[in-house]
Design an enzyme around this catalytic site. Structure first.
Site, short mmCIF file in Angstrom:
data_model
loop_
_atom_site.label_atom_id
_atom_site.label_comp_id
_atom_site.label_asym_id
_atom_site.label_seq_id
_atom_site.Cartn_x
_atom_site.Cartn_y
_atom_site.Cartn_z
N ASN A 9 40.28 42.19 36.50
CA ASN A 9 39.48 42.42 37.70
C ASN A 9 39.89 43.77 38.27
O ASN A 9 40.95 43.89 38.89
CB ASN A 9 39.74 41.30 38.72
N TRP A 10 39.05 44.76 38.03
CA TRP A 10 39.42 46.13 38.44
C TRP A 10 39.23 46.35 39.94
O TRP A 10 39.66 47.37 40.46
CB TRP A 10 38.58 47.15 37.66
N LYS A 11 38.56 45.43 40.61
CA LYS A 11 38.32 45.55 42.06
C LYS A 11 37.72 46.92 42.37
O LYS A 11 37.00 47.47 41.55
CB LYS A 11 39.61 45.26 42.84
N HIS A 95 35.67 35.16 44.65
CA HIS A 95 37.02 35.74 44.75
C HIS A 95 37.48 35.66 46.21
O HIS A 95 36.68 35.84 47.13
CB HIS A 95 37.01 37.18 44.25
N GLU A 97 38.94 37.68 48.01
CA GLU A 97 38.64 38.89 48.80
C GLU A 97 37.20 38.87 49.29
O GLU A 97 36.89 39.36 50.37
CB GLU A 97 38.94 40.14 47.95
N GLU A 167 43.38 31.04 41.78
CA GLU A 167 44.08 32.20 42.29
C GLU A 167 44.66 31.89 43.67
O GLU A 167 43.94 32.00 44.68
CB GLU A 167 43.14 33.39 42.42
N GLY A 173 48.07 40.33 44.61
CA GLY A 173 48.46 41.67 45.03
C GLY A 173 49.76 41.70 45.82
O GLY A 173 50.10 42.72 46.43
N SER A 213 49.10 38.27 40.59
CA SER A 213 50.28 39.06 40.19
C SER A 213 50.79 38.74 38.78
O SER A 213 52.01 38.75 38.56
CB SER A 213 51.41 38.89 41.21
N GLY A 235 45.96 44.11 39.43
CA GLY A 235 46.67 45.39 39.29
C GLY A 235 47.05 45.75 37.86
O GLY A 235 46.82 46.89 37.42
P1 13P Z 1 46.73 40.90 41.18
O1 13P Z 1 46.96 40.64 39.72
O2 13P Z 1 46.73 42.37 41.52
O3 13P Z 1 47.62 40.08 42.04
O4 13P Z 1 45.24 40.41 41.51
C1 13P Z 1 44.84 39.15 41.09
C2 13P Z 1 43.40 39.00 41.31
O5 13P Z 1 42.94 39.02 42.45
C3 13P Z 1 42.53 38.86 40.14
O6 13P Z 1 41.25 38.53 40.52
#
Ligand code: 13P
Length: 250
Positions: A9-11, A95, A97, A167, A173, A213, A235
């Site tokens: 997930n590159w966000k 997600h 977010e 998640e 993150g 993470s 990340g």
């Molecule tokens: P991180 O691996 O940066 O914690 O993010 C996880 C995530 O939100 C994947 O969708």
């Protein structure tokens, strides 16, 4: 046999050149005989090029979001048919977010999910509890309610078209990862309530992946758990070596 899945997930990261370079590096390093389904998810402006760069490789392209309406006056939004027209057939929904920053409720997510499944998209559906929920020992209740409000409202789903991503919000993150046992405990719980709703065949065959993470040094222990079928990587998916190391940890 459940499918193993690792998705990056590159966000909201990478510009066009960075996105293309990252795809090229992943493509070079990815074992061509790998049995795991590998996805990347660049931002909307770069999906079209990503599809072209991934052609002929094992890498699949996943959209990070989609609007629940078919078309019309929704400035700034992207529809399923737009994604389909450039060859995208997988989408991430729910997600944390999106839930938190863009106020996407279970009701909105149910519409997105239902429309995407109707259009035969593969859906990565994200669920997970907050830190406060976990501290108050409410994590199972919260996850169950998220499922009841969304996936459980759909009568018939082909398990091949749905991937559940657990998640825990407190692990996203933050550098904090659920311990392999915490991940296994929640995945087993999700699989159990899915079996009660959709039957054993469905629950035994659906992939439930973990996100929060995951790093090269933690991936193999988490992926080694019985009910963990892969990962949704934030990340660490922005670095080709790390991402490939995680993919190879399955
Ligand atoms: P991180 O691996 O940066 O914690 O993010 C996880 C995530 O939100 C994947 O969708």
């Amino acid at each position: 046999m459940r499918k193993k899945v690792v998705a990056g997930n590159w966000k909201m990261n990478n510009d066009l050149i960075m996105s293309n370079d990252l795809i090229k590096s992943i493509k070079l390093k990815l074992n061509k005989k790998i049995d795991t389904d590998v996805f990347i998810s660049p931002s909307f402006p770069f999906l079209n090029e990503a599809i072209k760069h991934c052609k002929g490789s094992k890498i699949k392209v996943l959209a990070q979001n989609v609007n629940e309406n078919k078309s019309g006056a929704y400035t700034g939004e992207v529809s399923l048919s737009m994604l389909k027209s450039i060859g995208i057939d997988s989408v991430m929904i729910g997600h944390s977010e999106r839930r938190e920053y863009f106020h996407e409720t279970d009701e909105i997510l149910l519409n997105k999910l239902s429309n995407s499944l109707d259009e035969e998209f593969k859906v990565f559906f994200c669920i997970g509890e907050s830190l406060k929920d976990r501290e108050n020992d409410l994590h199972f209740d919260v996850v169950e309610q998220q499922l009841k409000n969304t996936i459980f409202r759909i009568n018939k789903i082909n398990f091949k078209n749905l991937i559940i991503a657990y998640e825990p919000v407190w692990a996203i993150g933050t550098g904090l990862t659920a311990s392999p046992d915490q991940a296994q405990e929640m995945h087993a719980f999700i699989r159990k309530i899915i079996a009660e709703k959709f039957g054993d065949d469905f629950s035994e065959n659906i992939s439930i992946i973990y996100g929060g993470s995951v790093k090269p040094n933690s991936a193999s222990e988490i992926f080694g758990k019985n009910d963990v079928d892969g990962g949704l990587i934030g990340g660490a998916s922005l670095n080709a070596e790390d991402f490939i190391e995680i993919v190879n940890s399955i």
